[in-house]
Scaffold this active site. Structure first.
Site, PDB file in Angstrom:
ATOM      1  N   GLU A 149      -8.581 -56.612  -5.180  1.00  0.00           N
ATOM      2  CA  GLU A 149      -8.681 -57.586  -4.165  1.00  0.00           C
ATOM      3  C   GLU A 149     -10.054 -58.116  -3.840  1.00  0.00           C
ATOM      4  OE1 GLU A 149      -7.109 -54.918  -4.096  1.00  0.00           O
ATOM      5  OE2 GLU A 149      -5.110 -55.035  -2.881  1.00  0.00           O
ATOM      6  N   LYS A 170      -3.507 -33.423   5.520  1.00  0.00           N
ATOM      7  CA  LYS A 170      -3.936 -32.855   6.916  1.00  0.00           C
ATOM      8  C   LYS A 170      -3.320 -31.575   7.285  1.00  0.00           C
ATOM      9  CE  LYS A 170      -4.242 -35.116  11.436  1.00  0.00           C
ATOM     10  NZ  LYS A 170      -3.762 -36.155  12.189  1.00  0.00           N
ATOM     11  N   TRP A 172      -8.460 -33.050   8.682  1.00  0.00           N
ATOM     12  CA  TRP A 172      -8.359 -33.635   7.295  1.00  0.00           C
ATOM     13  C   TRP A 172      -9.103 -32.781   6.023  1.00  0.00           C
ATOM     14  CZ3 TRP A 172      -4.719 -37.025   7.564  1.00  0.00           C
ATOM     15  CH2 TRP A 172      -4.807 -38.122   8.593  1.00  0.00           C
TER      16      TRP A 172
HETATM   17  P1  ADP Z   1      -4.991 -49.898  -8.666  1.00  0.00           P
HETATM   18  O1  ADP Z   1      -4.533 -49.372  -7.064  1.00  0.00           O
HETATM   19  O2  ADP Z   1      -4.002 -50.703  -9.134  1.00  0.00           O
HETATM   20  O3  ADP Z   1      -5.862 -48.891  -9.418  1.00  0.00           O
HETATM   21  P2  ADP Z   1      -7.635 -51.241  -8.065  1.00  0.00           P
HETATM   22  O4  ADP Z   1      -8.498 -50.760  -9.215  1.00  0.00           O
HETATM   23  O5  ADP Z   1      -7.773 -52.442  -7.150  1.00  0.00           O
HETATM   24  O6  ADP Z   1      -6.191 -50.805  -8.214  1.00  0.00           O
HETATM   25  O7  ADP Z   1      -7.826 -49.657  -7.249  1.00  0.00           O
HETATM   26  C1  ADP Z   1      -8.682 -49.935  -6.083  1.00  0.00           C
HETATM   27  C2  ADP Z   1      -8.857 -48.482  -5.463  1.00  0.00           C
HETATM   28  O8  ADP Z   1      -9.271 -47.612  -6.306  1.00  0.00           O
HETATM   29  C3  ADP Z   1      -9.987 -48.232  -4.518  1.00  0.00           C
HETATM   30  O9  ADP Z   1      -9.234 -48.607  -3.127  1.00  0.00           O
HETATM   31  C4  ADP Z   1     -10.057 -46.939  -4.422  1.00  0.00           C
HETATM   32  O10 ADP Z   1      -9.352 -46.179  -3.984  1.00  0.00           O
HETATM   33  C5  ADP Z   1     -10.223 -46.463  -5.777  1.00  0.00           C
HETATM   34  N1  ADP Z   1     -11.508 -46.612  -6.356  1.00  0.00           N
HETATM   35  C6  ADP Z   1     -12.163 -47.587  -7.053  1.00  0.00           C
HETATM   36  N2  ADP Z   1     -13.330 -47.121  -7.659  1.00  0.00           N
HETATM   37  C7  ADP Z   1     -13.596 -45.866  -6.768  1.00  0.00           C
HETATM   38  C8  ADP Z   1     -14.726 -44.938  -6.991  1.00  0.00           C
HETATM   39  N3  ADP Z   1     -15.749 -45.163  -7.517  1.00  0.00           N
HETATM   40  N4  ADP Z   1     -14.533 -43.664  -6.310  1.00  0.00           N
HETATM   41  C9  ADP Z   1     -13.298 -43.323  -5.718  1.00  0.00           C
HETATM   42  N5  ADP Z   1     -12.194 -44.215  -5.621  1.00  0.00           N
HETATM   43  C10 ADP Z   1     -12.216 -45.564  -6.267  1.00  0.00           C
END
Ligand code: ADP
Length: 538
Positions: free
Chosen positions: A327, A436, A441
């Site tokens: 997004e 949780k 958390w």
């Molecule tokens: P999908 O849910 O289809 O894999 P995205 O690639 O848009 O789609 O995923 C985004 C999500 O990936 C973020 O909201 C986050 O939770 C996780 N994410 C992306 N980069 C990182 C990162 N460097 N560290 C931790 N989580 C990450």
């Protein structure tokens, strides 16, 4: 009073035209299915892109109509990346690792009119073809396999386009591309990127304190081009004039390192699960590949464990941790040390680099929890909300998911974070992965990162399992490193050096592999399905 500047639309076309003019000799290298290397120059790419745009227009593609791709990272995908949007169409990169029903749903929801597909990926097309309505299908001859009846050869189609085609003038808010999120909950949802968002995002990727891509770089996007615009890197290579090296269908450590060596790659990018294998190959025989001394790698998509940053540093490869979302086009934060932080202890520096990092320019952030907006104190947790010029303001043609936008226009990321006083964002969980225990958390991400720093652990995912007394307790699912057999007691003892007792997983499940999502992340829902129902005892 208004400024006296020209109202010049921010579209992808000037990026493409400039690259063709100024960097005609720069190479685009693609590993083909038979592992040989295909080479084009920017001049050839520019001409072919123009022809493809002309051919699409000749085929009747109208402004705003969607052209889908089912393609590996390679020269033809790059042609589609520019020909489709610059001719006024919308590039819809389909994630071919999804289930066929999802791929068909997504293509139908986006009303894709044409499809470009690599010949080696035709089996995927075969599985969806009765469920979708592409008007014409163009097959890229990568392997030379015969093209099935009813489908067309991409090269023949491209040759119908005039080389002197002039790109139309576009408005900057017209859509340039689409991606659907994998939809771990509910139906997949589409994001429609605008030319303006892509251009501004590209500038951001080029900044020295973000990715810092330059004309002297050789870029290898391992992140699939169907995944969130390949993090904007292919666009950035075009704007900067960087050489590109595409791995094609060969995404294993051996082939990736081979390409890094033969093309002297200076910047690679991909999800941590890819780099786990690469680090292991380097650890096994570090002298085998003569890599560029400045090779660095952007790692994101899921958390980059501190142990991996340290591991790659041992081999002279700097990893740069980035966070983003489909997004968000996708880049939101990059972890680079601020001025003065070089003076911190080595441990503190690594801890900072392992955080998701600082918001890039124009991406604004706030942390919201039950008490309202949380302070940036490195401790107060809440959901990260963002806004900015390359962040979606809605999903495409879908009511579902509209609750992710707050009444005052911020996008709720679903990531639970803290932000410290320096502004470093640290993701502790996704809202749906939270654990949780006894009303408090526990961060699954922190536990996973720590476990992956243990020499005997190759991969680790921590999930919540229901517990009678504590509501939930953490369970660690562990893949042992090659030749290692760590015991649960040993891992517990190791974690107890860094975490409070009540954080420590009560149980450890040793498995051969952790299932992955279509974009290479740990598929925690599958682990929960498998393990959460088991009786773990009190
Ligand atoms: P999908 O849910 O289809 O894999 P995205 O690639 O848009 O789609 O995923 C985004 C999500 O990936 C973020 O909201 C986050 O939770 C996780 N994410 C992306 N980069 C990182 C990162 N460097 N560290 C931790 N989580 C990450």
């Amino acid at each position: 009073m208004d400024g006296t500047m020209m109202d010049f639309p921010l579209t992808l076309t000037p990026m493409l035209e400039r690259a063709g003019k100024l960097f005609p000799d720069v190479e685009i290298v693609t590993r083909l299915p038979d592992k040989s290397l295909h080479r084009h120059t920017f001049a050839e790419f520019h001409q072919r892109t123009r022809r493809l745009a002309a051919a699409l227009e000749g085929a009747g593609l109208k402004r705003g109509e969607r052209v889908a791709t089912i393609m590996w990272n390679g020269y033809a995908h790059l042609e589609a990346y520019f020909a489709v949007p610059c001719s006024g169409g919308v590039l819809h990169t389909l994630n071919f690792r999804l289930h066929e029903n999802d791929i068909a749903f997504i293509a139908n929801h986006a009303e894709d009119r044409f499809l470009i597909v690599d010949d080696v990926l035709l089996p995927i097309f075969e599985r969806i073809k009765d469920k979708v309505k592409f008007e014409r299908v163009f097959v890229v001859p990568l392997s030379g396999a015969p093209i099935p009846e009813g489908l067309e050869n991409y090269e023949d189609f491209l040759a119908t386009g005039r080389a002197d085609y002039a790109f139309p003038e576009l408005k900057e808010n017209e859509a340039s591309g689409m991606c659907y999120t994998s939809g771990t909950t509910g139906r997949p949802k589409g994001v429609a990127y605008s030319h303006r968002a892509m251009v501004l995002h590209t500038f951001c990727v080029g900044l020295a304190d973000t990715v810092g891509l330059t004309q002297r770089d050789v870029l290898m996007p391992v992140v699939p081009m169907f995944h969130a615009n390949a993090w904007g890197l292919a666009h950035a290579a075009m704007m900067m004039g960087s050489k590109l090296a595409f791995p094609g269908p060969h995404m294993d450590a051996e082939n990736i390192l081979g390409l890094c060596e033969s093309e002297q790659v200076t910047l690679a990018a991909g999800v941590p699960t890819i780099w786990i294998g690469i680090l292991q190959a380097l650890e096994a025989d570090s002298g085998r590949w003569k890599l560029h001394p400045d090779l660095r790698s952007v790692v994101g998509g899921s958390a980059l464990p501190e142990g991996m940053i340290r591991g790659f540093d041992r081999h002279g490869i700097t990893t740069i941790h980035a966070w983003g979302m489909t997004e968000m086009t996708p880049i939101g934060t990059i972890s680079r040390l601020k001025r003065g932080m070089e003076a911190l202890s080595e441990d503190e520096r690594y801890q900072a680099r392992a955080k998701q990092g600082l918001a890039v320019p124009f991406v604004e952030m706030r942390v919201i929890n039950d008490e309202g907006e949380a302070p940036w104190d490195g401790e107060s947790m809440g959901e990260l909300q963002v806004r900015g010029p390359w962040i979606a303001s809605s999903y495409y043609n879908s009511e579902e998911g509209s609750d992710k936008w707050s009444a005052d226009g911020w996008f709720g990321t679903g990531d639970v974070v803290t932000i410290d006083k320096e502004g470093y964002v640290k993701i502790t969980d996704r809202t749906k992965d939270l654990i949780k225990s006894g009303g408090e958390w526990i961060s699954s991400v922190d536990l996973e990162n720590a476990l992956m720093g243990h020499a005997g652990v190759r991969e680790a995912a921590v999930i919540a399992v229901p517990h009678e007394k504590w509501t939930e307790r953490p369970l660690a699912v562990v893949v042992a490193a090659e030749g290692a057999a760590p015991s649960a007691a040993e891992l517990k003892e190791y974690l107890s050096q860094s975490f409070a007792k009540w954080w420590l997983p009560d149980n450890y499940e040793f498995v051969d592999e952790i299932p992955r999502t279509s974009t290479g992340k740990f598929l925690k829902t599958a682990l929960r399905e498998k393990f959460a129902t088991r009786d773990w005892g009190a």
